[in-house]
Design a protein around this motif. Structure first.
Motif, short mmCIF file in Angstrom:
data_model
loop_
_atom_site.label_atom_id
_atom_site.label_comp_id
_atom_site.label_asym_id
_atom_site.label_seq_id
_atom_site.Cartn_x
_atom_site.Cartn_y
_atom_site.Cartn_z
N GLN A 84 7.85 11.09 39.60
CA GLN A 84 9.11 10.51 40.03
C GLN A 84 9.49 11.09 41.39
OE1 GLN A 84 11.38 11.50 36.39
NE2 GLN A 84 11.82 9.31 36.34
N GLY A 85 10.12 10.27 42.20
CA GLY A 85 10.57 10.75 43.51
C GLY A 85 10.78 9.62 44.48
N TYR A 86 10.49 9.94 45.75
CA TYR A 86 10.82 9.01 46.84
C TYR A 86 9.63 8.74 47.75
CZ TYR A 86 15.54 10.26 45.46
OH TYR A 86 16.68 10.48 44.74
N VAL A 87 9.67 7.55 48.34
CA VAL A 87 8.80 7.17 49.45
C VAL A 87 9.73 6.89 50.62
CG1 VAL A 87 7.22 5.42 50.33
CG2 VAL A 87 6.93 6.28 48.01
N LEU A 88 9.58 7.66 51.69
CA LEU A 88 10.52 7.58 52.82
C LEU A 88 9.87 6.89 54.01
CD1 LEU A 88 11.77 11.25 52.50
CD2 LEU A 88 12.83 9.19 51.57
N PRO A 89 10.58 5.94 54.62
CA PRO A 89 10.02 5.26 55.78
C PRO A 89 9.94 6.20 56.97
CG PRO A 89 12.30 4.58 55.42
CD PRO A 89 11.93 5.48 54.28
N PRO A 90 9.06 5.89 57.92
CA PRO A 90 8.99 6.70 59.13
C PRO A 90 10.32 6.71 59.87
CG PRO A 90 7.12 5.19 59.00
CD PRO A 90 8.08 4.80 57.91
N ALA A 91 10.62 7.81 60.52
CA ALA A 91 11.86 7.94 61.30
C ALA A 91 11.94 6.81 62.32
CB ALA A 91 11.90 9.29 62.00
N GLY A 92 13.10 6.21 62.39
CA GLY A 92 13.34 5.16 63.38
C GLY A 92 12.86 3.78 62.98
N MET A 93 12.18 3.66 61.85
CA MET A 93 11.71 2.35 61.43
C MET A 93 12.90 1.50 60.99
SD MET A 93 9.03 1.25 58.46
CE MET A 93 9.94 0.23 57.32
N PRO A 94 13.03 0.29 61.51
CA PRO A 94 14.13 -0.55 61.07
C PRO A 94 14.02 -0.86 59.58
CG PRO A 94 12.97 -1.54 62.94
CD PRO A 94 12.19 -0.34 62.51
N VAL A 95 15.14 -0.87 58.89
CA VAL A 95 15.16 -1.19 57.47
C VAL A 95 15.07 -2.71 57.31
CG1 VAL A 95 16.52 -1.08 55.34
CG2 VAL A 95 16.53 0.85 56.93
N PRO A 96 14.09 -3.18 56.54
CA PRO A 96 14.02 -4.63 56.31
C PRO A 96 15.29 -5.13 55.62
CG PRO A 96 12.03 -3.53 55.53
CD PRO A 96 13.02 -2.47 55.85
N SER A 97 15.69 -6.33 55.95
CA SER A 97 16.89 -6.90 55.33
C SER A 97 16.61 -7.23 53.87
CB SER A 97 17.30 -8.18 56.07
OG SER A 97 16.35 -9.21 55.80
N LYS A 98 17.67 -7.43 53.12
CA LYS A 98 17.56 -7.82 51.72
C LYS A 98 16.75 -9.12 51.60
CE LYS A 98 21.22 -7.50 48.89
NZ LYS A 98 22.52 -7.81 48.24
N GLU A 99 17.01 -10.03 52.50
CA GLU A 99 16.30 -11.32 52.50
C GLU A 99 14.81 -11.12 52.78
OE1 GLU A 99 19.19 -10.72 54.24
OE2 GLU A 99 20.44 -11.72 52.74
#
Length: 174
Positions: A84-99
């Motif tokens: 259990q835990g997290y997968v973290l995006p690279p720093a500065g990567m834009p977060v994809p929209s919900k859509e």
């Protein structure tokens, strides 16, 4: 038994995501059940085959939630592992929209995402019974575009120095 030194991994796993079954939007993100497999290449259980499923959820803030179950097989011995835990995006990567996250055409960028998890074990094997009281910290990376997965497991005391798995962060800007 595992090494006494906490600056060296208890084991290193190298594998690949083999199949993704999109579940779709859920309350706080998007879920997919991701199958994975690979081999423990170093340390405890070296040479063991790993096969598992991650009930993976990406929250709308871009953080991935790992809820994985795997079976490690070495000869006639099997060890169940809960991760259990997290997968973290690279720093500065834009977060994809919900859509975007919900779209069947969505594709992850070809970059490594940081893994920060913990794992517990369960086995009936006398040779590996010490794992029934062991917790390890997983650090590594997963490339959600290519499926490449690299994880090193450390005893919790090693985390204070924030170990970085060799090769796992090549090209990781964060």
């Amino acid at each position: 038994m595992y090494p006494n030194r906490t600056d060296r991994p208890v084991y290193r796993f190298e594998g690949k995501l083999t199949h993704s079954a999109p579940i779709g939007p859920v309350t706080d993100g998007v879920r997919a059940d991701n199958r994975f497999e690979g081999t423990i290449t170093e340390g405890l259980l070296r040479g063991a085959h790993v096969d598992g499923i991650d009930h993976f959820r990406v929250r709308y803030d871009g953080v991935g939630i790992v809820d994985a179950y795997e079976v490690v097989t070495l000869g006639a011995d099997s060890v169940g592992v809960r991760v259990q835990g997290y997968v973290l995006p690279p720093a500065g990567m834009p977060v994809p929209s919900k859509e975007d996250l919900s779209s069947p055409d969505f594709a992850w960028p070809d970059v490594p995402f940081r893994i920060e998890c913990f794992a517990t074990f369960e086995t009936a094997s006398p040779a590996h019974a010490h794992l029934n009281r062991t917790t390890v910290v997983h650090v590594g990376s997963v490339n959600l575009a290519t499926g490449q997965l690299v994880v090193e497991a450390y005893l919790p005391g090693a985390v204070e120095s924030r170990p970085q798995p060799r090769d796992a962060y090549a090209g990781y800007p964060g």
